[in-house]
Design a protein around this motif. Structure first.
Motif, PDB file in Angstrom:
ATOM      1  N   LYS A  95       2.884   3.786  -4.328  1.00  0.00           N
ATOM      2  CA  LYS A  95       3.250   4.892  -4.708  1.00  0.00           C
ATOM      3  C   LYS A  95       4.197   5.516  -5.302  1.00  0.00           C
ATOM      4  CE  LYS A  95      -0.003   5.972  -0.888  1.00  0.00           C
ATOM      5  NZ  LYS A  95      -0.290   6.699   0.660  1.00  0.00           N
TER       6      LYS A  95
ATOM      7  N   GLU B 195       0.838  -1.372  -0.115  1.00  0.00           N
ATOM      8  CA  GLU B 195      -0.098   0.228  -0.062  1.00  0.00           C
ATOM      9  C   GLU B 195       0.898   1.161  -0.042  1.00  0.00           C
ATOM     10  OE1 GLU B 195      -3.196   0.708  -0.262  1.00  0.00           O
ATOM     11  OE2 GLU B 195      -3.377  -1.514  -1.068  1.00  0.00           O
ATOM     12  N   GLN B 196       1.878   1.237   0.569  1.00  0.00           N
ATOM     13  CA  GLN B 196       2.915   2.518   0.581  1.00  0.00           C
ATOM     14  C   GLN B 196       3.706   2.535  -0.430  1.00  0.00           C
ATOM     15  OE1 GLN B 196       3.322   5.141   2.289  1.00  0.00           O
ATOM     16  NE2 GLN B 196       5.439   5.719   1.368  1.00  0.00           N
ATOM     17  N   ARG B 197       4.406   1.425  -0.992  1.00  0.00           N
ATOM     18  CA  ARG B 197       5.468   1.395  -2.045  1.00  0.00           C
ATOM     19  C   ARG B 197       4.687   1.623  -3.373  1.00  0.00           C
ATOM     20  NH1 ARG B 197      10.055  -2.665   0.659  1.00  0.00           N
ATOM     21  NH2 ARG B 197      10.509  -1.078   2.504  1.00  0.00           N
TER      22      ARG B 197
ATOM     23  N   ASP C 179      10.805  -0.219  -3.440  1.00  0.00           N
ATOM     24  CA  ASP C 179      11.217   0.924  -3.042  1.00  0.00           C
ATOM     25  C   ASP C 179      12.207   1.752  -3.765  1.00  0.00           C
ATOM     26  OD1 ASP C 179      12.957  -0.890  -2.220  1.00  0.00           O
ATOM     27  OD2 ASP C 179      13.357   0.047  -0.362  1.00  0.00           O
TER      28      ASP C 179
ATOM     29  N   ASP D  47      12.479   4.584   1.667  1.00  0.00           N
ATOM     30  CA  ASP D  47      11.959   4.289   2.943  1.00  0.00           C
ATOM     31  C   ASP D  47      12.893   4.508   4.270  1.00  0.00           C
ATOM     32  OD1 ASP D  47       9.367   4.016   2.178  1.00  0.00           O
ATOM     33  OD2 ASP D  47       9.355   1.758   2.570  1.00  0.00           O
TER      34      ASP D  47
END
Length: 504
Positions: free
Chosen positions: A110, A106-108, A192, A315
């Motif tokens: 992006k 969900e974060q990466r 990432d 990150d």
């Protein structure tokens, strides 16, 4: 030539025959004519037979040559990739295999969305397990997602690592088996990692994709390279494998993996298989693993004279621009990338001799102004605004030269970060604006012009998409006169034949 020689020999024989003949001049002309006619017919028959033999031999020789060539040099049509070698490598020739984890997806995702260019780009995100699908609009901005194959049959004995390294090491082979057409390169990367696709194409275009190539770069940490290998491409920073090498790897990789259960990660398993295949790493300094902590300012502002291809560990490191989050920082970086991707992060150094300042421009990212005159040799070395992956390591723990951050208040640079950039089609120039990043400073008592009074730096530059088609050379810059208060104006461009960055 053989025919002429035979005619000459025949002519000479006739002359000698006439010279030594005992036949009287009164010999009937009819008999002489008959002999001459028979000789001509014999000669014609001999020549015809000789030509037929030579022609037959020539055809046989040619057909053998064609068969040999067809085995050693397959025509473009018979190529397994169906490629025309005349067509220059472009994004469509590259297929990405992106290693991802459902835990961080969900974060990466992006990050991936920032550099992915559908439908021009092709690739697969490989996850360890299924994730919830996003909205249809979001899905169209990302590569397709697949679940990696079962790797439970493979042995894994490294006490500090994780079994996921095995599935990640097989991503290139699994992507190959999906049967993409027209592939020249498979590019591996992590979720990432931020790629600059246009520069990736520029770098891969230099190499013959029909050969066995393994292209990437090492870690920034000397200790990492010692523990793993200086000859290994670090997977987070990305690496490229040519299509023929991917095919060769896929045939033996599973057997190869079983031979190395004690290795730590996926990239050293790939490297072990490459060693067995006898294919060395071709290093390209634009792939960045960034095994560091802290600020990337020192590294990015003194980027090698090579295209920027990737930035990994997003990150872990700080956002590349201050006062914004990581995604916002990369969105800002996309503005200059879209204007002149070849020049992004390229350093140029010049002097404001009236005020005795040194100006270092990292185009599309930051400008630094130093009090005093510093040599190019010093400023092309990254300042240590970052820490080693092994936090106890000192400056000797890096795999490249570094310089300390200045402690003297008067020697610390004033940093101006990119605020905006645009393109003027009438002048064929980009105009980029950099705003000073205000931080608390100690007083400087040097009796010279104070850069703290400068609010903005304006940089003008003509885009040069063919910058890397030539021998690598740092761009030149010069400080231009201006009446704008609180502003420095700099022109950046390709160095002329006699341009030298001289101290005085």
């Amino acid at each position: 030539m053989n025919n002429n020689r035979k005619v000459e020999e025949r002519f000479q024989w006739d002359q000698n025959a006439k010279k030594h003949s005992n036949i009287s001049p009164t010999f009937p002309k009819l008999l002489l004519s008959s002999i001459f006619l028979i000789s001509i017919l014999c000669l014609f028959y001999t020549l015809s037979f000789s030509n037929a033999s030579n022609s037959s031999n020539h055809q046989l020789s040619t057909s053998k040559t064609i068969r040999v060539i067809s085995k050693e040099m397959p025509s473009p049509v018979s190529s397994p990739r169906g490629l025309n070698p005349v067509v220059k490598t472009n994004l469509h020739h590259i297929v990405f295999g992106i290693a991802a984890s459902a835990r961080f997806w969900e974060q990466r995702k992006k990050y991936i969305k920032l550099w992915w260019k559908p439908p021009r780009m092709r690739g697969i995100v490989w996850l360890d397990k299924a994730v919830k699908n996003g909205s249809s609009d979001e899905d169209r901005l990302l590569p397709p997602v697949k679940i990696s194959g079962d790797t439970s049959k493979f042995k894994y004995k490294n006490p500090k690592g994780h079994r996921s390294a095995i599935r990640i090491s097989r991503i290139v082979s699994e992507t190959l088996r999906l049967g993409f057409e027209g592939v020249r390169w498979f590019v591996m990367g992590d979720d990432d990692t931020f790629f600059v696709p246009e520069n990736l194409v520029r770098v891969l275009s230099k190499y013959d994709h029909n050969q066995l190539y393994y292209i990437g770069s090492s870690s920034e940490s000397h200790l990492q390279n010692i523990n793993f290998s200086y000859g290994m491409a670090y997977g987070g920073g990305g690496f490229a494998i040519s299509y023929p090498l991917a095919k060769t790897l896929a045939k033996m990789q599973d057997r190869c993996i079983q031979r190395y259960p004690g290795l730590y990660g996926s990239d050293d398993r790939i490297h072990a298989c490459m060693a067995e295949l006898g294919v060395p790493l071709t290093k390209e300094p634009g792939f960045h693993q960034y095994d560091v902590y802290g600020s990337l300012l020192g590294l990015l502002s003194a980027h090698p004279v090579a295209p920027l291809i990737s930035i990994h560990h997003l990150d872990v490191v700080e956002p590349i621009f201050p006062n914004v989050n990581r995604v916002q920082a990369l969105q800002r970086l996309k503005v200059p990338i879209n204007l002149d991707s070849a020049a992004i992060m390229q350093q140029s150094i010049c002097y404001d001799k009236i005020r005795s300042w040194t100006v270092s421009v990292s185009w599309g990212y930051a400008v630094q102004i130093y009090r005093g005159i510093f040599s190019v040799r010093e400023l092309e070395i990254p300042a240590r605004t970052f820490l080693n992956w092994y936090k106890r390591a000192d400056y000797t723990g890096f795999s490249f030269n570094t310089r300390p951050v200045a402690r003297h208040a008067c020697q610390r640079p004033f940093v101006f970060y990119l605020a905006n950039a645009l393109y003027n089609k009438d002048t064929n120039q980009t105009a980029s604006e950099y705003v000073q990043h205000r931080i608390s400073r100690s007083e400087c008592n040097w009796k010279m012009a104070d850069p703290s009074r400068i609010e903005k730096v304006h940089v003008y530059k003509k885009p040069d998409p063919h910058l890397w088609d030539k021998a690598p050379r740092r761009n030149c810059c010069r400080v231009l006169p201006t009446k704008k208060k609180g502003t420095v104006v700099v022109d950046v461009g390709v160095c002329g034949e006699d341009d030298v960055i001289e101290l005085r």
